[in-house]
Design a protein around this motif. Structure first.
Motif, short mmCIF file in Angstrom:
data_model
loop_
_atom_site.label_atom_id
_atom_site.label_comp_id
_atom_site.label_asym_id
_atom_site.label_seq_id
_atom_site.Cartn_x
_atom_site.Cartn_y
_atom_site.Cartn_z
N LEU A 1 72.70 20.91 36.76
CA LEU A 1 73.87 20.04 36.80
C LEU A 1 75.04 20.72 37.52
N ARG A 2 75.28 22.00 37.21
CA ARG A 2 76.35 22.73 37.89
C ARG A 2 76.08 22.83 39.38
N ASP A 3 74.83 23.10 39.76
CA ASP A 3 74.48 23.20 41.18
C ASP A 3 74.68 21.85 41.88
N ALA A 4 74.28 20.76 41.23
CA ALA A 4 74.45 19.43 41.82
C ALA A 4 75.94 19.10 41.96
N ASP A 5 76.73 19.43 40.95
CA ASP A 5 78.17 19.18 41.03
C ASP A 5 78.80 19.99 42.15
N ARG A 6 78.39 21.25 42.30
CA ARG A 6 78.92 22.10 43.36
C ARG A 6 78.55 21.52 44.73
N LYS A 7 77.31 21.08 44.87
CA LYS A 7 76.86 20.52 46.14
C LYS A 7 77.63 19.24 46.46
N ALA A 8 77.92 18.44 45.44
CA ALA A 8 78.66 17.19 45.63
C ALA A 8 80.17 17.42 45.70
N LYS A 9 80.59 18.68 45.53
CA LYS A 9 82.01 19.04 45.50
C LYS A 9 82.74 18.24 44.42
N LYS B 1 88.85 27.31 46.62
CA LYS B 1 87.43 27.28 46.26
C LYS B 1 86.64 27.40 47.56
N LEU B 2 86.42 28.64 47.97
CA LEU B 2 85.79 28.87 49.27
C LEU B 2 84.39 28.28 49.35
N HIS B 3 83.69 28.23 48.21
CA HIS B 3 82.35 27.65 48.24
C HIS B 3 82.41 26.15 48.54
N LEU B 4 83.58 25.52 48.31
CA LEU B 4 83.73 24.11 48.65
C LEU B 4 84.19 23.93 50.10
N LEU B 5 85.01 24.87 50.57
CA LEU B 5 85.50 24.79 51.94
C LEU B 5 84.43 25.14 52.96
N HIS B 6 83.54 26.07 52.59
CA HIS B 6 82.51 26.55 53.51
C HIS B 6 81.16 26.59 52.78
N PRO B 7 80.59 25.41 52.45
CA PRO B 7 79.36 25.40 51.67
C PRO B 7 78.18 26.04 52.37
N GLU B 8 78.23 26.10 53.71
CA GLU B 8 77.13 26.71 54.46
C GLU B 8 77.15 28.22 54.40
N ASP B 9 78.31 28.78 53.98
CA ASP B 9 78.48 30.23 53.93
C ASP B 9 79.23 30.60 52.65
N PRO B 10 78.57 30.58 51.49
CA PRO B 10 79.27 30.80 50.21
C PRO B 10 79.92 32.17 50.08
N GLY B 11 79.55 33.14 50.90
CA GLY B 11 80.14 34.47 50.80
C GLY B 11 81.35 34.65 51.70
N ARG B 12 81.71 33.63 52.44
CA ARG B 12 82.83 33.74 53.40
C ARG B 12 84.15 33.94 52.69
N ASP B 13 85.00 34.81 53.24
CA ASP B 13 86.27 35.17 52.62
C ASP B 13 87.46 34.37 53.11
#
Length: 111
Positions: free
Chosen positions: A20-28, A98-110
């Motif tokens: 559920l958390r992963d799906a929510d993250r993917k759906a932002k 929330k960088l993982h939302l701004l750049h979902p293709e690169d979750p480690g981006r700063d």
């Protein structure tokens, strides 16, 4: 049919919650805490910007009263609320991006 052990039920529950958390993250999709933080920031910063001291004090009293009803210490609740007011009074955005939302293709981006 035998009942599942507590260990198995807990593991399956963790797996369901992670999906559920992963799906929510993917759906932002924001969670309850994201919405609550943003709403509280908007409320406090708006009251501070309008210099609505009495309204803000009444709001604080009601929030603290509800926290005390949940079992929190009244003095500590007042302190935490006042710290938030001081932080939010500046009008600047107090949250980390929330960088993982701004750049979902690169979750480690700063940036």
């Amino acid at each position: 049919m035998a009942r599942k052990s507590e260990e198995v039920r807990n593991r399956e529950q963790r797996e369901r919650q992670q999906k559920l958390r992963d799906a929510d993250r993917k759906a932002k999709r924001p969670d309850r805490d994201d919405v609550a933080r943003t709403a509280l920031f908007m409320t406090i910063s708006s009251m501070a910007a309008r210099d609505a001291k009495e309204v803000l004090e009444d709001f604080q009293d009601r929030v603290v009263r509800m926290l005390v009803e949940q079992g929190f210490d009244e003095r500590e609740s007042d302190i935490v609320f006042e710290e938030l007011v001081a932080k939010y009074r500046t009008g600047g955005w107090p949250f980390r991006r929330k960088l993982h939302l701004l750049h979902p293709e690169d979750p480690g981006r700063d940036a």
